[in-house]
Design an enzyme around this catalytic site. Structure first.
Site, short mmCIF file in Angstrom:
data_model
loop_
_atom_site.label_atom_id
_atom_site.label_comp_id
_atom_site.label_asym_id
_atom_site.label_seq_id
_atom_site.Cartn_x
_atom_site.Cartn_y
_atom_site.Cartn_z
CD GLU A 167 -1.51 -0.37 3.58
OE1 GLU A 167 -1.65 0.64 4.32
OE2 GLU A 167 -2.20 -1.39 3.69
CB SER A 215 -6.08 7.08 -1.92
OG SER A 215 -5.75 7.77 -0.75
#
Length: 867
Positions: A533, A626
């Site tokens: 991530e 995001s």
């Protein structure tokens, strides 16, 4: 094992008839969003309730919206969290009265208690896994009516009924709260001698496990084994044989083999195993995700008593450490994993977590169109529809089960008995997930924890993998973000490492060397390092760049740095920053022959799509932005840059648009790959050739920060805007290998609507969805890329409006109006149970309106069941 002749193997195959039948149990539920006394009783009157189809969530209408402020000062999300009831009336075929009846719920949120004809039939509380119900003995057949009632509870602070212990993954950051029966439901009918379902919750059964070994990739052969859990409830002794037929995508039989005969007394359960060789095998690959249908057939005294079908693919997996030669190896070749970390709810603004399977396929296709091949699902196991989509589209998955961040036994706020039970809950969910998904060829890795867990718990997770998924080639690993002694101890047990890169150098707990959180050295040499991530930065889709109207350099209220997410970007600068991060990994791929730069086996940028998880719901945004696409899957600039960076062939994308105010001068950025230069043209006039990518300097806050080489971005500074065309070409050895042209759009003259439905059209099953793009276009039909203003909608016909959203506006979902963003937005509608014509009209003063018609297709629903 009995192997059949080659001529028999090549014969056409028609599955033999058996008592087994599977029905779609989604349509026609009655629903109410409140607790109702007596709703579990068969005779309860539910006629006034809504009629819905699953997958369904009651939070499709109140998520992506405002917080509620209480007099106490507490602020809570403005969505309903509590109890809802579902009831469904159905009838079963009279011919099935001597067999077994099962229901399969692919999942619900959070807890469900089931009642059939007024009697308790089971429960599920973990909010993640599939569960099964054995309805045999509770149901009636023929013309008799049956009623199943489900009490669903998605309370924010739900606790386990037996222990009073909450689940570690409760919370919007881990398992966002879309309450309801938010996945598919299936009805299975079998005979009394049958193969079980892979549903450990309630049923405690393990189903059929299909795996391959002894691969010869060049010779295109593998040994396939089918292990079927078989149960005899016939009331008598039975001599049973299990046989296997493997059928390719063209319907041609590719292998047949069978087990030895085994005797089961009534009430006995046993695993039957058959193995055989698959020749001329077509192996599952990321770019060629071939699937087979594997039929497992039970016979007694020559009579077929059960047939079940498993759709799967065969591939050889290896996970290697070592500089230059390590990494993930698929079918004897190195496979670079590149893609995204994604919340497992995979939510969609206006629809929540509940939408039809074809949209999960569409989402997977969008991932692949960015040249991505990898999704690391976050915190909880993905839904079955997404797992199937990844199988079909060639997307490698990292699959967790259920966690938060860290091991509960390390949480000093918890009583020891609470921490111990929370760990047991995690282990139980992992076991159920392993059993349910172990036939998926696209799941490469199981994730034991997001952040470090204790060594004994890591050992337990590895042991679960070895017990329930012992021969698929997969491994059990852990994600961690530090270099502590505890992390070193756990990763000595883990079978691979998922990591999150930090921004500051660390001291490696194993070697003592100072490194970034990439674990060069012994850890890399033992097993692959896979990023999970990276690039947590954010930017909404609707702000192009500093020079574009109507925002002109607007900066969201983000707080950069270690104390907050870095989300001061616009669409352009986020693309530049994202390219810089990806390039830093590409330069350090594990197959780099230089040991100093041989590290990574995979890369994931956090979030593919914007999500209601971690939703801001105040300030600048109503959700976490995001994603590389927004909450309705409209791409941002970084999506196209990602496509270019991950392309194995020459590719190019002009970042932004070509509609600016007069006298604008700006840097034009071009993403290009597999080329040695880029040339830019304005109205046919060359503005120069760039042979080097540029270093991206972030000037936010007044302190310039060099983020490094973008690797793929070519910058052309001080380009004056002149209406017309902007064109970029990528050159290789003086030859054009890729190009793109942008055209200045004129004044907006009209609205344009574009319909998206499943390949079979909009089905009148109460659960299907159509989504429609709305654009503002000029007189020539070109989208106006800086348009941002309200559009009003009117809808007639058999459909339920679900609308769209504006990420920077509270309460924008489910309204009959919406702003365009960068000239476009997207709305959705859901079908009813009535076939007919749906008409959608979009209007704005001063523009020619647009109207489209959608024909909803009739479906056959018989007594609550669909085939």
């Amino acid at each position: 094992m009995l192997a059949l002749s080659a001529s028999a193997v090549r014969a056409a195959f028609q599955p033999p008839a058996s008592p087994r039948a599977t029905y779609n149990f989604n349509p026609g539920w009655k629903f109410i969003r409140e607790d109702v006394a007596g709703a579990e009783q068969a005779a309860f009157d539910d006629s006034a309730w809504l009629t819905v189809s699953t997958p369904h969530t009651w939070n499709d209408v109140d998520t992506y919206r405002a917080f509620i402020s209480h007099s106490s000062g507490e602020r809570t999300p403005g969505f309903y969290a509590g109890i809802g009831w579902y009831r469904k009336h159905f009838k079963l075929p009279a011919a099935a009265k001597d067999g077994k009846v099962f229901l399969e719920f692919e999942g619900l949120k959070q807890a469900g208690r089931f009642f059939v004809n007024g009697k308790p039939a089971g429960k599920i509380e973990n909010g993640i896994t599939a569960c099964g119900l054995d309805l045999t003995g509770l149901v009636k057949f023929g013309d008799a009516d049956n009623v199943i009632a489900v009490k669903v509870d998605n309370s924010d602070h739900y606790v386990e009924e037996a222990t009073g212990v909450g689940y570690q993954w409760m919370g919007r950051a881990f398992n966002p709260n879309f309450g309801g029966i938010n996945h598919n439901v299936w009805l299975h009918l079998t005979g009394k001698i049958y193969q079980t379902l892979p549903l450990f919750n309630n049923l405690e059964t393990t189903g059929v496990y299909v795996y391959a070994k002894n691969f010869d990739i060049k010779g295109r052969t593998a040994e396939v084994t089918v292990e079927a859990q078989v149960r005899n409830e016939s009331g008598d002794f039975a001599a049973i044989t299990q046989s296997t037929v493997i059928v390719d995508a063209g319907g041609v039989v590719r292998a047949r083999f069978e087990s030895d005969k085994s005797d089961l007394v009534t009430g006995q359960t046993e695993a039957f195993t058959s193995s055989g060789s698959l020749t001329s095998a077509h192996f599952w690959e990321v770019n060629d995700p071939n699937l087979y249908d594997v039929y497992s057939i039970l016979t007694v005294a020559g009579e077929v008593v059960d047939v079940t079908k498993i759709r799967t693919g065969f591939r050889k997996l290896e996970f290697k450490g070592g500089a230059g030669t390590g990494g993930v190896w698929l079918n004897d070749h190195f496979q670079w994993l590149t893609g995204f970390a994604q919340r497992s709810v995979n939510d969609w603004a206006g629809l929540g977590q509940a939408y039809p399977d074809w949209m999960h396929d569409w989402n997977a296709e969008l991932v692949r169109a960015s040249n991505s091949n990898y999704i690391r699902w976050m915190h909880i196991a993905p839904g079955a529809a997404d797992v199937r989509a990844c199988d079909r589209y060639g997307i490698v998955q990292v699959c967790p089960a259920g966690d938060k961040e860290g091991d509960p036994v390390n949480d000093k706020r918890l009583k020891p008995e609470v921490a111990a039970r929370q760990w047991e809950q995690r282990a139980e969910v992992m076991r159920a997930t392993l059993i349910y998904y172990r036939n998926s060829p696209s799941i490469f890795l199981w994730e034991a924890g997001n952040q470090v867990i204790t060594p004994p718990h890591m050992q337990q997770m590895v042991a679960l993998r070895k017990e329930w998924d012992f021969s698929s080639g997969r491994l059990m690993g852990v994600r961690h973000g530090d270099d502590s002694i505890a992390a070193a101890a756990v990763t000595s047990i883990a079978e691979y490492y998922l990591v999150m890169v930090g921004q500051a150098p660390q001291t490696d707990a194993v070697t003592g060397e100072t490194i970034f959180r990439g674990y060069n050295g012994p850890r890399r040499d033992r097993a692959p390092l896979i990023e999970t991530e990276d690039f947590r930065d954010e930017a909404r889709r609707g702000i192009w760049d500093d020079a574009s109207p109507p925002h002109f350099g607007f900066k969201p209220k983000g707080k950069p740095g270690k104390d907050g997410d870095t989300w001061h970007w616009n669409s352009e600068t986020m693309a530049l920053a994202g390219a810089t991060r990806y390039h830093s990994y590409i330069e350090n791929r594990i197959d780099n022959p230089n040991p100093a730069h041989s590290k990574w086996s995979g890369y994931a940028s956090i979030y593919f799509s914007d999500s209601n998880a971690d939703g801001r719901q105040e300030g600048s945004e109503v959700l976490r932005v995001s994603g590389k696409v927004d909450g309705v899957r409209l791409p941002k600039s970084l999506y196209y840059v990602t496509r270019v960076m991950q392309n194995e062939r020459p590719d190019l994308h002009l970042i932004g648009h070509w509609n600016y105010p007069a006298e604008t001068k700006k840097t034009v950025y071009v993403a290009a790959s597999h080329c040695d230069a880029v040339e830019l043209f304005v109205n046919g006039e060359s503005k120069g050739v760039m042979k080097q990518t540029f270093d991206f300097v972030d000037n936010f806050g007044g302190t310039p920060k060099d983020l490094g080489d973008t690797g793929y971005i070519y910058a052309f500074p001080e380009i004056g805007f002149v209406p017309g065309t902007l064109k970029a070409v990528a050159l290789k050895d003086g030859r054009v290998v890729a190009q793109q042209e942008l055209k200045t759009a004129g004044v907006g003259r009209a609205l344009k609507l574009t319909i998206h439905t499943s390949p079979t059209g909009l089905q009148a099953d109460g659960g299907d969805v159509a989504f429609i793009d709305v654009e503002v276009v000029d007189a020539e039909g070109n989208r106006c890329p800086t348009d941002e203003a309200r559009v009003d909608f009117a809808i007639t016909g058999p459909a339920i409006w679900r609308g769209g959203f504006n990420s920077a506006k509270l309460d924008s979902t489910n309204n009959l109006y919406l702003d365009t963003e960068c000239g476009i937005n997207r709305v959705a509608l859901r079908s009813t149970f009535t076939a007919g014509t749906v008409t959608l009209t979009a209007t704005r003063e001063g523009l020619t309106p647009a109207s489209v018609k959608i024909e909803t297709k009739p479906v056959e629903i018989t007594a609550g069941l669909m085939r």
